[in-house]
Design a protein around this motif. Structure first.
Motif, PDB file in Angstrom:
ATOM      1  N   TYR A  26       0.837  -1.208   0.000  1.00 41.94           N
ATOM      2  CA  TYR A  26       0.000   0.000   0.000  1.00 41.94           C
ATOM      3  C   TYR A  26       0.866   1.250   0.000  1.00 41.94           C
ATOM      4  O   TYR A  26       0.649   2.181  -0.791  1.00 41.94           O
ATOM      5  CB  TYR A  26      -0.925  -0.010   1.219  1.00 41.94           C
ATOM      6  N   GLN A  27       1.857   1.281   0.887  1.00 45.72           N
ATOM      7  CA  GLN A  27       2.718   2.455   0.988  1.00 45.72           C
ATOM      8  C   GLN A  27       3.496   2.692  -0.301  1.00 45.72           C
ATOM      9  O   GLN A  27       3.658   3.838  -0.748  1.00 45.72           O
ATOM     10  CB  GLN A  27       3.673   2.290   2.162  1.00 45.72           C
ATOM     11  N   SER A  28       3.970   1.596  -0.911  1.00 46.54           N
ATOM     12  CA  SER A  28       4.745   1.722  -2.141  1.00 46.54           C
ATOM     13  C   SER A  28       3.885   2.250  -3.287  1.00 46.54           C
ATOM     14  O   SER A  28       4.289   3.160  -4.020  1.00 46.54           O
ATOM     15  CB  SER A  28       5.346   0.360  -2.507  1.00 46.54           C
ATOM     16  N   ALA A  29       2.689   1.676  -3.451  1.00 50.87           N
ATOM     17  CA  ALA A  29       1.804   2.104  -4.537  1.00 50.87           C
ATOM     18  C   ALA A  29       1.336   3.539  -4.328  1.00 50.87           C
ATOM     19  O   ALA A  29       1.250   4.324  -5.276  1.00 50.87           O
ATOM     20  CB  ALA A  29       0.606   1.156  -4.634  1.00 50.87           C
ATOM     21  N   LEU A  30       1.039   3.898  -3.077  1.00 56.61           N
ATOM     22  CA  LEU A  30       0.617   5.258  -2.772  1.00 56.61           C
ATOM     23  C   LEU A  30       1.736   6.249  -3.077  1.00 56.61           C
ATOM     24  O   LEU A  30       1.502   7.312  -3.676  1.00 56.61           O
ATOM     25  CB  LEU A  30       0.203   5.367  -1.308  1.00 56.61           C
ATOM     26  N   GLN A  31       2.959   5.912  -2.681  1.00 53.98           N
ATOM     27  CA  GLN A  31       4.075   6.815  -2.916  1.00 53.98           C
ATOM     28  C   GLN A  31       4.289   7.044  -4.407  1.00 53.98           C
ATOM     29  O   GLN A  31       4.550   8.178  -4.845  1.00 53.98           O
ATOM     30  CB  GLN A  31       5.350   6.245  -2.291  1.00 53.98           C
ATOM     31  N   HIS A  32       4.152   5.997  -5.189  1.00 51.86           N
ATOM     32  CA  HIS A  32       4.314   6.131  -6.640  1.00 51.86           C
ATOM     33  C   HIS A  32       3.245   7.062  -7.214  1.00 51.86           C
ATOM     34  O   HIS A  32       3.524   7.892  -8.095  1.00 51.86           O
ATOM     35  CB  HIS A  32       4.232   4.758  -7.299  1.00 51.86           C
TER      36      HIS A  32
END
Length: 282
Positions: A243-249
């Motif tokens: 979740y954090q990775s996709a949100l950051q992208h």
């Protein structure tokens, strides 16, 4: 577009029966050629018409077309199957784990990009670009990406009002004016206080952007626009990372659009970077 990727991205919006079909297809994609629609229905204990309607809802004429498309995706390796990224060091005990995590993050990013059409991203970036003030809030763990994004906007010269306390934000939005933007970060979108703040902000003719998972939630109902994140894994320690990775992208994409849209913003960013460096060097 891979049908398996589309199924993953839309899973949270499906009914209980549709999710059962989706999970079966995702877990058994390589065996699907051996299943007719009736056999699939029997395996899941549902009606054949449910399988047909599921296929049509995804944009296919029927189950045979969906099955063929999934077969093609599996043959191309274009469906989220585990795959290596090249030669790795045999003496690296973390290589397989690192590649698997990278693959899962890439998959979550692709799913997230799929459910956020370019015109929505452009509209949100434009609203931020034109806003007099951008209010940003996130509670608990949601406060981490909220604070980071608020800092980036400030570096671009965007007047940003960032709070980590719902009570203070409720007082802060009393200064909102038409054209201002409120970005509300909440993974599950269920905090009543954030819904109340969003409702109040919209009453003042501001634009509310919710940042949540791709699930039905109260916060999305109070937003003018929604940034959605799709990231799934059965392991509770892995799913938040995706979740954090996709949100950051997703946030990085908006930041780049803001940079590309204004030379003045980029110049302000350079100036702020230089000032920060001077402070660090002094």
């Amino acid at each position: 577009m891979s049908p398996l990727l589309k199924i993953r991205a839309e899973r949270d919006q499906m009914s209980a029966i549709e999710r059962r079909i989706a999970d079966f297809l995702l877990e058994n994609a390589h065996l699907l050629r051996d299943y007719s629609s009736q056999q699939l229905a029997n395996a899941l204990g549902i009606s054949q018409s449910s399988v047909v309607k599921f296929s049509q809802k995804l944009g296919y004429k029927g189950y045979p077309d969906l099955k063929y498309s999934i077969g093609q995706a599996v043959a191309r390796g274009d469906g989220g199957e585990e795959a290596g990224t090249g030669e790795t060091r045999r003496d690296d005990p973390h290589a397989a784990l690192a590649e698997s995590l990278w693959h899962l993050k890439a998959q979550a990013e692709a799913e997230t990009r799929l459910i956020n059409p370019p015109e929505r991203i452009d509209a949100i970036a434009h609203a931020i670009q034109q806003a007099g003030k951008v209010f940003i809030i996130g509670l608990g763990e949601d406060g981490i990406p909220a604070r980071a994004f608020a800092t980036r906007l400030s570096m671009l010269g965007v007047l940003t009002v960032h709070y980590v306390d719902a009570i203070l934000m409720q007082a802060g939005v009393s200064t909102a004016a038409p054209g201002d933007v409120l970005m509300v970060f909440s993974e599950h979108g269920r905090q009543p206080s954030l819904c109340q703040i969003s409702h109040l902000f919209r009453e003042r003719v501001g634009k509310v952007v919710s940042v949540t998972r791709h699930t039905p939630n109260p916060l999305r109902a109070h937003a003018n626009d929604a940034l959605l994140v799709s990231a799934h894994d059965e392991r509770r320690h892995i799913e938040p990372l995706l979740y954090q990775s996709a949100l950051q992208h997703l946030l990085d994409l908006i930041f780049i659009l803001l940079c590309d849209a204004s030379e003045d913003r980029r110049m302000q960013l350079d100036v702020n970077f230089e000032r920060m460096q001077d402070l660090l060097d002094s």
